[in-house]
Motif scaffolding. Structure first.
Motif, PDB file in Angstrom:
ATOM      1  N   TYR A  54       0.851  -1.188   0.000  1.00 54.93           N
ATOM      2  CA  TYR A  54       0.000   0.000   0.000  1.00 54.93           C
ATOM      3  C   TYR A  54       0.885   1.236   0.000  1.00 54.93           C
ATOM      4  O   TYR A  54       1.776   1.368   0.842  1.00 54.93           O
ATOM      5  N   ARG A  55       0.628   2.142  -0.948  1.00 56.49           N
ATOM      6  CA  ARG A  55       1.398   3.378  -1.070  1.00 56.49           C
ATOM      7  C   ARG A  55       0.692   4.511  -0.335  1.00 56.49           C
ATOM      8  O   ARG A  55      -0.490   4.738  -0.556  1.00 56.49           O
ATOM      9  N   ALA A  56       1.445   5.217   0.487  1.00 57.52           N
ATOM     10  CA  ALA A  56       0.923   6.423   1.149  1.00 57.52           C
ATOM     11  C   ALA A  56       1.898   7.564   0.904  1.00 57.52           C
ATOM     12  O   ALA A  56       2.210   8.341   1.808  1.00 57.52           O
ATOM     13  N   MET A  90      -5.390   3.921   6.123  1.00 60.27           N
ATOM     14  CA  MET A  90      -4.834   2.828   5.326  1.00 60.27           C
ATOM     15  C   MET A  90      -5.610   1.547   5.610  1.00 60.27           C
ATOM     16  O   MET A  90      -6.005   1.310   6.753  1.00 60.27           O
ATOM     17  N   GLY A 123       3.923   3.919   3.639  1.00 59.84           N
ATOM     18  CA  GLY A 123       2.929   2.941   3.240  1.00 59.84           C
ATOM     19  C   GLY A 123       3.076   1.687   4.058  1.00 59.84           C
ATOM     20  O   GLY A 123       3.666   1.687   5.148  1.00 59.84           O
TER      21      GLY A 123
END
Length: 468
Positions: A54-56, A90, A123
């Motif tokens: 997951y990209r943050a 997230m 992420g």
């Protein structure tokens, strides 16, 4: 052999997390520069390592432009969070795609403390499904690969975190450990990985409900001082008064230790290369003045069966309660063969779970007796060097996966049952150039002892790092 490293002539350079915190404090770099460098690095190596789930990035960029809002020691240092703890905004997918992702409304208890140190998450990193396997090889997304040799596993369950720290994407990343999952990727990727004492760091509510709390949160790092600084800072945020404080450990102790050495797991002797590496580590300890004694493994043979059944019972609870826990989109047909096989094993043996759990809770009596004569226990972290990708293929039969898993991960589960701390240090390499971790364990609450010894060993025998 393909090695993957992200180190570059950028703001991160080859500094550890403490070094970056010092550079931020001196004003020689900015948090925004560090975050941009880390984003560039992960985009460079993730196609090969496959550790990001997951990209943050935009969130991290926005956070890095704020004027030190949390004031923690690591404020502005980029990191990753393993995808099995709750972080607001997230999703938490636990290494599976058995339900539809939904963003968390609030930070869990661990993330609240972890982010209070000032670390900036880019992420979430990948893990094996629910953390059950020691290799993250998702049937659809593919395996997380080892940066020392991409033909081999990065270990699990904290595999994405381990791969990214070793490759130089970030200097420190969250990991947690329910059967070795801080120490296993530390061993596979040439890192420092300390599983703390039970109760040292917060757990999210779902993990606190376990009948026996085998899981502990922590980090993987490239340097002992990063691990020591992390626990110092976490202790300032969330100290457990029931445990002796770790304090600010900054170097070796003068005290010489009584070290017990064991190369035989409950099931078998470690592989030849691993035994040789362990005995060389024991010889190094003797040269440093410690008293070393080789012992037989004191843990009852039944421990392995009991731990496997308890592990399986956790899978049973997740599978049978999936819709209640994860929502109406939960679909057990999308689970992998290991999770489903563990569920079946528990279902066939539910009547044995209470007695097995009780015996696991009592196994600390064995180690308490051990520590009356010894200060520290040295074993290999794993029975063999990191296997090739596919060795723990989750699409294989359950019988094959579990046989190989129990054979390889034979040393680490003990401290999950006893609640004692243990640290994996990258003190050896195989003939093929893959890291081999050495594991040191101590009585509950004695993390400072392990960190002091780790500092001493790091000074005496600095470990190789990528690129190497």
């Amino acid at each position: 052999m393909t090695r993957i490293a992200a180190f570059d002539d950028d703001a991160l350079a080859d500094l550890d997390a403490v070094g970056l915190a010092q550079a931020l404090g001196a004003g020689t770099v900015s948090a925004a520069e560090l975050v941009e460098a880390a984003i560039a690095r992960v985009e460079k190596v993730d196609p090969a390592l496959n550790g990001l789930v997951y990209r943050a990035f935009d969130r991290a960029r926005a956070r890095s432009r704020q004027p030190r809002p949390y004031g923690g020691f690591f404020d502005g240092v980029p990191t990753f969070v393993k995808d099995n703890v709750a972080v607001a905004g997230m999703p938490t997918m636990n290494g599976t795609d058995a339900w539809d992702p939904v963003a968390e409304r609030a930070d869990g208890d661990f993330a609240r403390a972890f982010l209070g140190t000032g670390l900036v998450p880019l992420g979430k990193t990948r893990l094996s499904e629910f953390g059950f396997s020691a290799a993250a090889e998702h049937p659809r997304l593919g395996p997380v690969r080892n940066p020392w040799n991409t033909d081999h596993t990065a270990g699990a369950s904290s595999s994405g975190s381990g791969a990214f720290v070793a490759a130089g994407v970030v200097p420190i990343a969250h990991a947690n450990d329910g059967g070795g999952s801080i120490r296993i990727p530390a061993s596979c990727n040439g890192l420092v990985g300390l599983k703390p004492s039970r109760g040292r760091l917060p757990l999210d509510a779902d993990v606190r409900r376990m009948p026996l709390r085998i899981v502990a949160n922590g980090v993987v790092t490239r340097s002992v001082r990063d691990t020591a600084a992390f626990y110092r800072e976490m202790e300032r945020i969330t100290a457990n008064p029931a445990l002796p404080p770790i304090g600010d450990v900054t170097g070796p102790a003068r005290q010489r230790l009584r070290v017990a050495v064991c190369t035989h797991s409950i099931s078998r002797e470690a592989g030849v290369e691993v035994v040789e590496a362990t005995l060389k580590t024991a010889a190094l300890l003797e040269r440093l003045g410690h008293q070393v004694t080789v012992i037989d493994n004191p843990v009852p043979q039944r421990f392995l069966d009991d731990f496997l059944l308890y592990w399986a019972f956790l899978a049973f609870a997740l599978v049978r309660g999936g819709k209640r826990t994860f929502g109406p989109s939960f679909d057990r047909t999308r689970l992998d063969n290991l999770t489903l096989g563990l569920d079946r094993h528990a279902a066939r043996n539910l009547h044995r779970v209470p007695a097995a759990t009780a015996r696991l809770a009592r196994v600390r009596r064995v180690t308490t007796a051990l520590y009356t004569a010894h200060d520290v226990l040295l074993t290999p972290t794993l029975a063999d060097p990191p296997p090739r990708v596919g060795h723990l293929d989750p699409t294989a039969s359950y019988e094959q996966i579990i046989e190989r898993l129990v054979d390889w991960v034979a040393f680490t589960p003990l401290q999950n049952a006893t609640g004692e701390p243990a640290i994996s240090l990258p003190l050896a390499q195989s003939a093929a150039g893959l890291p081999i971790g050495m594991m040191f364990a101590a009585p509950v609450g004695r993390e400072a002892r392990l960190l002091e010894l780790a500092f001493e060993l790091e000074e005496a025998q600095p470990w190789p790092r990528l690129p190497a």
